[in-house]
Scaffold this motif. Structure first.
Motif, PDB file in Angstrom:
ATOM      1  N   THR A  54       0.834  -1.194   0.000  1.00 56.48           N
ATOM      2  CA  THR A  54       0.000   0.000   0.000  1.00 56.48           C
ATOM      3  C   THR A  54       0.874   1.250   0.000  1.00 56.48           C
ATOM      4  OG1 THR A  54      -0.108  -0.028   2.416  1.00 56.48           O
ATOM      5  CG2 THR A  54      -1.887  -1.143   1.214  1.00 56.48           C
ATOM      6  N   GLN A  57       4.380   4.486   1.520  1.00 52.37           N
ATOM      7  CA  GLN A  57       5.311   3.820   2.422  1.00 52.37           C
ATOM      8  C   GLN A  57       6.352   4.872   2.765  1.00 52.37           C
ATOM      9  OE1 GLN A  57       5.147   0.798   3.952  1.00 52.37           O
ATOM     10  NE2 GLN A  57       3.131   0.647   2.973  1.00 52.37           N
ATOM     11  N   GLY A  67       2.709   3.454   6.803  1.00 52.83           N
ATOM     12  CA  GLY A  67       1.866   4.291   5.965  1.00 52.83           C
ATOM     13  C   GLY A  67       1.450   5.585   6.636  1.00 52.83           C
TER      14      GLY A  67
END
Length: 90
Positions: A54, A57, A67
């Motif tokens: 996702t 980063q 995140g």
């Protein structure tokens, strides 16, 4: 001074935009690797983030923050500024 923060983002990601806005408010320089159409950078991110795919980063020095929500937790706890200062001194 060289940026100590590296973020991997995608151009259309609202969480990436929020991360960059927070860092700008804090006056933090960062390197932004937009992986939207960049398979090489995507592989680099996956390796550095130990498979997390996702975005964003976020890395402060060699420390993997995670995140946007992880960054906000650090900021809310008052730990983000300390981490940034510690990394700058290293």
């Amino acid at each position: 001074m060289n940026p100590i923060v590296t973020i991997y983002t995608k151009s259309y990601c609202p969480y990436c935009k929020a991360t960059k806005a927070l860092l700008r408010r804090k006056g933090v320089d960062y390197v932004d690797h937009d992986i939207t159409n960049d398979p090489k950078r995507t592989r680099e991110m996956l390796a550095r983030a130990k498979g997390r795919h996702t975005v964003p980063q976020i890395f402060i020095g060699d420390f993997h923050v995670g995140g946007n929500s992880d960054l906000n937790v650090l900021n809310s706890a008052g730990s983000l500024d300390a981490l940034l200062q510690k990394t700058q001194k290293a």
